[in-house]
Design a protein around this motif. Sequence first.
Motif, PDB file in Angstrom:
ATOM      1  N   GLN A 151      -3.318  13.951  -7.429  1.00  0.00           N
ATOM      2  CA  GLN A 151      -4.480  13.695  -6.724  1.00  0.00           C
ATOM      3  C   GLN A 151      -4.060  13.819  -5.167  1.00  0.00           C
ATOM      4  OE1 GLN A 151      -7.648  14.300  -7.685  1.00  0.00           O
ATOM      5  NE2 GLN A 151      -6.937  14.051 -10.061  1.00  0.00           N
ATOM      6  N   ALA A 152      -2.937  14.122  -4.749  1.00  0.00           N
ATOM      7  CA  ALA A 152      -2.183  14.179  -3.280  1.00  0.00           C
ATOM      8  C   ALA A 152      -2.911  14.936  -2.363  1.00  0.00           C
ATOM      9  CB  ALA A 152      -0.787  14.311  -3.459  1.00  0.00           C
ATOM     10  N   ALA A 153      -3.555  16.234  -2.852  1.00  0.00           N
ATOM     11  CA  ALA A 153      -4.155  16.828  -1.885  1.00  0.00           C
ATOM     12  C   ALA A 153      -5.710  16.939  -2.072  1.00  0.00           C
ATOM     13  CB  ALA A 153      -3.876  18.539  -2.252  1.00  0.00           C
ATOM     14  N   ALA A 154      -6.166  16.207  -2.992  1.00  0.00           N
ATOM     15  CA  ALA A 154      -7.837  15.776  -3.154  1.00  0.00           C
ATOM     16  C   ALA A 154      -8.183  14.956  -1.843  1.00  0.00           C
ATOM     17  CB  ALA A 154      -7.947  15.227  -4.371  1.00  0.00           C
ATOM     18  N   PRO A 155      -9.386  14.949  -1.763  1.00  0.00           N
ATOM     19  CA  PRO A 155     -10.220  14.122  -0.739  1.00  0.00           C
ATOM     20  C   PRO A 155      -9.912  12.382  -1.164  1.00  0.00           C
ATOM     21  CG  PRO A 155     -11.518  16.140  -1.179  1.00  0.00           C
ATOM     22  CD  PRO A 155     -10.425  15.990  -2.147  1.00  0.00           C
ATOM     23  N   CYS A 156     -10.171  11.687  -0.287  1.00  0.00           N
ATOM     24  CA  CYS A 156      -9.998  10.424  -0.693  1.00  0.00           C
ATOM     25  C   CYS A 156     -10.906   9.949  -1.693  1.00  0.00           C
ATOM     26  CB  CYS A 156      -9.952   9.558   0.610  1.00  0.00           C
ATOM     27  SG  CYS A 156     -11.559   9.493   1.250  1.00  0.00           S
TER      28      CYS A 156
ATOM     29  N   SER B 296       4.599  13.549  -1.921  1.00  0.00           N
ATOM     30  CA  SER B 296       5.456  12.310  -1.610  1.00  0.00           C
ATOM     31  C   SER B 296       4.841  11.289  -1.052  1.00  0.00           C
ATOM     32  CB  SER B 296       6.408  12.844  -0.335  1.00  0.00           C
ATOM     33  OG  SER B 296       5.637  13.043   0.769  1.00  0.00           O
ATOM     34  N   ILE B 297       5.295   9.758  -1.333  1.00  0.00           N
ATOM     35  CA  ILE B 297       4.739   8.641  -1.496  1.00  0.00           C
ATOM     36  C   ILE B 297       5.800   7.703  -0.769  1.00  0.00           C
ATOM     37  CG2 ILE B 297       3.781   6.569  -2.581  1.00  0.00           C
ATOM     38  CD1 ILE B 297       3.286   8.547  -4.873  1.00  0.00           C
ATOM     39  N   GLY B 298       5.095   6.916   0.441  1.00  0.00           N
ATOM     40  CA  GLY B 298       5.917   5.870   0.934  1.00  0.00           C
ATOM     41  C   GLY B 298       5.105   4.671   0.737  1.00  0.00           C
TER      42      GLY B 298
ATOM     43  N   PRO C 184       0.769  -1.174  -0.167  1.00  0.00           N
ATOM     44  CA  PRO C 184      -0.035  -0.024   0.008  1.00  0.00           C
ATOM     45  C   PRO C 184       0.828   1.139  -0.199  1.00  0.00           C
ATOM     46  CG  PRO C 184      -1.010  -1.607   1.670  1.00  0.00           C
ATOM     47  CD  PRO C 184       0.558  -2.167   1.150  1.00  0.00           C
ATOM     48  N   LEU C 185       0.165   2.430  -0.418  1.00  0.00           N
ATOM     49  CA  LEU C 185       1.060   3.783  -0.571  1.00  0.00           C
ATOM     50  C   LEU C 185       0.485   4.786   0.371  1.00  0.00           C
ATOM     51  CD1 LEU C 185       0.860   3.849  -4.695  1.00  0.00           C
ATOM     52  CD2 LEU C 185       2.459   2.624  -3.216  1.00  0.00           C
ATOM     53  N   VAL C 186       1.504   5.213   1.164  1.00  0.00           N
ATOM     54  CA  VAL C 186       1.018   6.483   2.079  1.00  0.00           C
ATOM     55  C   VAL C 186       1.370   7.531   1.299  1.00  0.00           C
ATOM     56  CG1 VAL C 186       1.590   7.243   4.196  1.00  0.00           C
ATOM     57  CG2 VAL C 186       1.709   4.928   4.020  1.00  0.00           C
ATOM     58  N   VAL C 187       0.283   8.454   1.160  1.00  0.00           N
ATOM     59  CA  VAL C 187       0.495   9.534   0.178  1.00  0.00           C
ATOM     60  C   VAL C 187       0.364  10.718   1.285  1.00  0.00           C
ATOM     61  CG1 VAL C 187      -0.471  10.883  -1.778  1.00  0.00           C
ATOM     62  CG2 VAL C 187      -0.533   8.303  -1.499  1.00  0.00           C
ATOM     63  N   SER C 188       1.397  11.848   0.985  1.00  0.00           N
ATOM     64  CA  SER C 188       1.252  13.022   1.766  1.00  0.00           C
ATOM     65  C   SER C 188       0.731  14.081   1.003  1.00  0.00           C
ATOM     66  CB  SER C 188       2.480  13.377   2.386  1.00  0.00           C
ATOM     67  OG  SER C 188       3.001  12.449   3.100  1.00  0.00           O
TER      68      SER C 188
ATOM     69  N   PRO D 189      -2.173  14.005  10.053  1.00  0.00           N
ATOM     70  CA  PRO D 189      -3.130  14.573   9.290  1.00  0.00           C
ATOM     71  C   PRO D 189      -2.911  15.172   7.989  1.00  0.00           C
ATOM     72  CG  PRO D 189      -3.077  15.271  11.607  1.00  0.00           C
ATOM     73  CD  PRO D 189      -1.747  14.708  11.525  1.00  0.00           C
ATOM     74  N   GLY D 190      -3.863  14.586   7.110  1.00  0.00           N
ATOM     75  CA  GLY D 190      -3.927  14.855   5.719  1.00  0.00           C
ATOM     76  C   GLY D 190      -3.295  13.857   4.861  1.00  0.00           C
ATOM     77  N   GLN D 191      -2.462  12.957   5.534  1.00  0.00           N
ATOM     78  CA  GLN D 191      -2.125  11.567   4.743  1.00  0.00           C
ATOM     79  C   GLN D 191      -3.057  10.771   4.440  1.00  0.00           C
ATOM     80  OE1 GLN D 191       1.285  10.022   7.296  1.00  0.00           O
ATOM     81  NE2 GLN D 191       2.630  10.979   5.732  1.00  0.00           N
TER      82      GLN D 191
END
Length: 553
Positions: free
Chosen positions: A515-520, A453-455, A445-449, A481-483
């Motif tokens: 889409q990093a800053a967009a809602p889920c 940035s992606i982890g 899975p990808l952790v998106v800030s 928060p926000g990730q």
Amino acid sequence: MSHEAGSPASLVVIDPSGHRSTVAIRVLPFRIGRQADNQLVMRDNRASRVHASIAVDQGEYWIEDLNSRHGTFVNGAKIQRHKLQDSDRIDFGSKDSYQLTFLPPGGQVTRLLDHFPGSEKSHGKLSKLKAVMEVARALQTSLSSQDVLTAVVDAALAVTGAERGFLLLRKEKEEDGLEMRVARDRTGGHLVEGDLKVPRRLIRKALHERRELLSMNFDHNEAGGVKAENTVADLDLRTVVCVPLVHIRAGGSQETKALSAASETVGVLYMDSRIGAADLSAGNRELLQTLALEASTILENARLLEEERSKQKIEEELKVARQIQQSLYPRSLPSDGWFLACGSSVASLQVGGDYFDVLKVGEDCWAVAVADVSGKGVSSALLACYLQGALSAASYSAHTIQQTMELINRFLGERAEAEKYATVFHSTLQRDGRLRYVNAGHCAPLVVSPDGSIGTLETTGVPLGLLPGVNFPAEETVLVPGQKVVVYSDGVSEARGPNNDFYGVERLWQVIRLQAAAPCVEMHDAILDDVRAFTLDTPQADDITLVVMEYRR
């Protein structure tokens, strides 16, 4: 169609289990329904107590619906009162309930045979041809393939004047085996399998070696010329006739070819006579070959019908299974508060081997699980349902993930024997941002800030059910928060386009960064839209499952 005394009409009855029987209409009015004192009792709760009745009016048979709950239908049309004709089909408002077929006195098969040679009613080739054409038309309204095959044997006996007729078919799993389907004498009497004394190997030989009608006439005053170990002569047979039944290629260039190679035969029409020689003049030989072709057509039609029914039944069962599987997905996902989520799963077949779940464990904890079972179809869907139940039960304690995974792994190892395994990502997220997870061989899975940035959350163990006795250590990370966390199955990254190329992880990362800053919800929809744009409706070999969860203050 008048009512003939001493020759009652009858009903061919097919019950819901498929069992076929024939019931004579001897009592008038003939009542049909669920109640025990009816002349025909339908053991079906959907039928009315007294559903319908059959009566005779001025020599004609009529059926009347008796204000039943679901109605009475003749040849697919709902009726109140209807004059019955030969081979009318009667239903009772449910396609899987009883089916009746009406046979008048001296019904269809009997009338057909009246036209064949030997009957005082017909003379010449024109009448013979008419009789064969009527048998062909009987294919369209026959009660069953067995009924018409019996009519074909009776017709062949009438054409040739032979005493006995047997129709034998190849057994599916035995190349040289022959199964008796019809055994009749010239008077219409039933024979038993033991009445056929000629060794089957001689009949099989006729199938293997002859491309056309095989006939042998013997004069028992002459010993010469009788071979095959003198079997025919020993049985005191005057005539033996074998007509091969062939495969019919529906729609093929040879579909009207009456006879074929031995490897393509499906059975044989065998006749013999002990008294006189069979009439095998040129016209009768042609009629026999036409009858053989009609019998072959019957068999092919029955096979295709059975295949269609089986296919329809499987499709209906899969439709129900799909509905059940879809009902197991979360009906609603959190759209406000400190935890948000959006998810979907698209099966490549009727039912899928992927599943996802989002569960509220408590006010301060949510659980998310995504699984991908190896293989596709019903077996994978059943295993996915089992995993959903097991992981849902484990989600209510953030400290039992590891133990639960080990128990499921042991269960699969003992029962599936490594034939089925599943990649699983199972996690719990606390209100303070602590994400505890086990990744059993699943796509990372990808952790998106919000800054793009992606982890990744790499695997912590092998897939469930693959190896016995392994551990599944849980890992922990803290979200800010926000990730967002994007969990997907390999059906996303390995989605195939029209050129047979893969969608790929790199393209997935590009869409996520945009889409990093967009809602889920918007990120979820953007990913699926891009996958659809890439695949262009290309059929996929794998299920596409995607969950995006978002952590907020």
